[in-house]
Design a protein around this motif. Structure first.
Motif, short mmCIF file in Angstrom:
data_model
loop_
_atom_site.label_atom_id
_atom_site.label_comp_id
_atom_site.label_asym_id
_atom_site.label_seq_id
_atom_site.Cartn_x
_atom_site.Cartn_y
_atom_site.Cartn_z
N LYS A 12 0.83 -1.21 0.00
CA LYS A 12 0.00 0.00 0.00
C LYS A 12 0.87 1.27 0.00
CE LYS A 12 -3.31 0.29 3.08
NZ LYS A 12 -4.20 0.68 4.21
N ALA A 13 1.94 1.26 0.78
CA ALA A 13 2.85 2.41 0.81
C ALA A 13 3.47 2.65 -0.57
CB ALA A 13 3.94 2.21 1.85
N LEU A 14 3.92 1.58 -1.21
CA LEU A 14 4.50 1.69 -2.55
C LEU A 14 3.44 2.18 -3.54
CD1 LEU A 14 6.97 1.33 -4.34
CD2 LEU A 14 6.36 -1.09 -4.57
N HIS A 15 2.22 1.69 -3.39
CA HIS A 15 1.11 2.12 -4.24
C HIS A 15 0.88 3.63 -4.10
CE1 HIS A 15 -2.73 1.94 -6.34
NE2 HIS A 15 -3.31 2.53 -5.30
N VAL A 16 0.81 4.12 -2.88
CA VAL A 16 0.57 5.55 -2.64
C VAL A 16 1.71 6.39 -3.23
CG1 VAL A 16 0.40 7.32 -0.84
CG2 VAL A 16 -0.92 5.21 -0.63
N MET A 17 2.95 5.96 -3.04
CA MET A 17 4.08 6.70 -3.61
C MET A 17 4.02 6.73 -5.13
SD MET A 17 7.28 5.73 -1.13
CE MET A 17 6.89 4.01 -0.83
N ALA A 18 3.68 5.60 -5.74
CA ALA A 18 3.58 5.53 -7.20
C ALA A 18 2.45 6.42 -7.70
CB ALA A 18 3.37 4.08 -7.64
N LYS A 56 11.02 12.70 -21.24
CA LYS A 56 11.58 12.20 -19.97
C LYS A 56 10.51 12.10 -18.89
CE LYS A 56 16.34 13.19 -20.79
NZ LYS A 56 17.62 13.54 -20.23
N LEU A 57 9.62 13.07 -18.83
CA LEU A 57 8.54 13.02 -17.85
C LEU A 57 7.68 11.77 -18.08
CD1 LEU A 57 6.88 14.27 -15.54
CD2 LEU A 57 5.68 15.64 -17.25
N LEU A 58 7.31 11.52 -19.33
CA LEU A 58 6.45 10.39 -19.64
C LEU A 58 7.18 9.06 -19.42
CD1 LEU A 58 3.63 9.57 -20.72
CD2 LEU A 58 4.70 9.43 -22.97
N ARG A 59 8.37 8.93 -19.98
CA ARG A 59 9.05 7.63 -19.97
C ARG A 59 9.75 7.29 -18.65
NH1 ARG A 59 10.50 6.92 -25.93
NH2 ARG A 59 8.38 6.80 -26.74
N LEU A 60 10.26 8.30 -17.97
CA LEU A 60 11.04 8.02 -16.75
C LEU A 60 10.22 8.15 -15.47
CD1 LEU A 60 14.39 9.82 -17.68
CD2 LEU A 60 13.80 7.39 -17.93
N ILE A 61 9.14 8.89 -15.51
CA ILE A 61 8.35 9.09 -14.28
C ILE A 61 6.94 8.54 -14.44
CG2 ILE A 61 7.35 10.80 -12.70
CD1 ILE A 61 9.85 12.55 -13.33
N MET A 62 6.22 9.00 -15.44
CA MET A 62 4.80 8.65 -15.54
C MET A 62 4.57 7.17 -15.86
SD MET A 62 3.35 12.03 -17.49
CE MET A 62 1.66 11.43 -17.59
N ASN A 63 5.24 6.65 -16.88
CA ASN A 63 5.01 5.24 -17.24
C ASN A 63 5.39 4.29 -16.11
OD1 ASN A 63 4.01 5.96 -19.76
ND2 ASN A 63 5.87 5.46 -20.87
N PRO A 64 6.60 4.40 -15.55
CA PRO A 64 6.93 3.47 -14.46
C PRO A 64 6.01 3.61 -13.25
CG PRO A 64 8.92 4.53 -15.28
CD PRO A 64 7.75 5.22 -15.93
N SER A 65 5.66 4.85 -12.89
CA SER A 65 4.81 5.02 -11.70
C SER A 65 3.40 4.50 -11.97
CB SER A 65 4.80 6.47 -11.23
OG SER A 65 4.32 7.34 -12.23
N MET A 66 2.89 4.65 -13.19
CA MET A 66 1.57 4.09 -13.51
C MET A 66 1.61 2.56 -13.40
SD MET A 66 -0.68 4.15 -17.03
CE MET A 66 0.53 3.16 -17.90
N VAL A 68 3.66 0.68 -11.60
CA VAL A 68 3.78 0.29 -10.19
C VAL A 68 2.44 0.49 -9.47
CG1 VAL A 68 4.90 0.83 -7.97
CG2 VAL A 68 6.27 0.65 -10.06
N ALA A 69 1.76 1.60 -9.76
CA ALA A 69 0.45 1.84 -9.14
C ALA A 69 -0.54 0.74 -9.51
CB ALA A 69 -0.10 3.21 -9.56
N TRP A 70 -0.57 0.35 -10.77
CA TRP A 70 -1.47 -0.72 -11.21
C TRP A 70 -1.10 -2.06 -10.59
CZ3 TRP A 70 -6.04 -1.49 -13.41
CH2 TRP A 70 -6.65 -0.43 -14.09
N VAL A 71 0.20 -2.39 -10.57
CA VAL A 71 0.63 -3.68 -10.01
C VAL A 71 0.30 -3.75 -8.53
CG1 VAL A 71 2.65 -5.11 -9.45
CG2 VAL A 71 2.39 -4.16 -11.76
#
Length: 148
Positions: A12-18, A56-66, A68-71
């Protein structure tokens, strides 16, 4: 999924951060598009700078965080963390799916800018900038307040 239960709070903590990182990108990328559409001629140095920032915003931050949030969200759902017997669970899922659609729409617009094919005005991107906010409000109220 019972073997993951001892790790529920960590997931849950990782989810919130993502989600925080993903939402930051969903708020910022359309704002970059506003400035890009209004202030950069195709091929100019400013255009090239915006292209790099957007990519960079999309590929390095948004895509990975999305992802991780979904997983993490999926893992929590698998552990019983979302009530699909109540409307709030469906509202949360609907808001997240709509956020994902907004993310994909923005990725398509980034591609258009990268190829010098943007046809939308800054006004369009200003309006698009409001969508993630509305979806975030729905998701947070659904999960925290559970009004329905």
């Amino acid at each position: 999924m019972g073997w993951l239960l001892p790790y529920y709070d960590w997931i849950k903590a990782l989810h919130v951060m993502a989600v925080i990182a993903w939402m930051a990108g969903l708020f910022y990328l359309p704002r970059l598009f506003v400035y890009h559409a209004e202030q950069a001629k195709v091929g100019s140095d400013v255009d090239k700078t915006f292209r790099v920032m957007e990519q960079k915003l999309l590929r390095l931050i948004m895509n990975p965080s999305m992802i991780v949030a979904w997983v993490c969200g999926g893992l929590m759902v698998g552990m019983g963390g979302l009530d699909f017997g109540a409307v709030w669970g469906w509202a949360k899922l609907g808001a997240v799916m709509a956020m994902t659609a907004a993310h994909m729409w923005m990725a398509g617009r980034r591609r258009e800018f990268a190829e010098g094919r943007n046809t939308r005005s800054g006004r369009t991107y200003r309006m698009a900038n409001e969508v993630p906010t509305v979806l975030m409000v729905i998701a947070v109220i659904a999960v925290i307040v559970k009004p329905f």
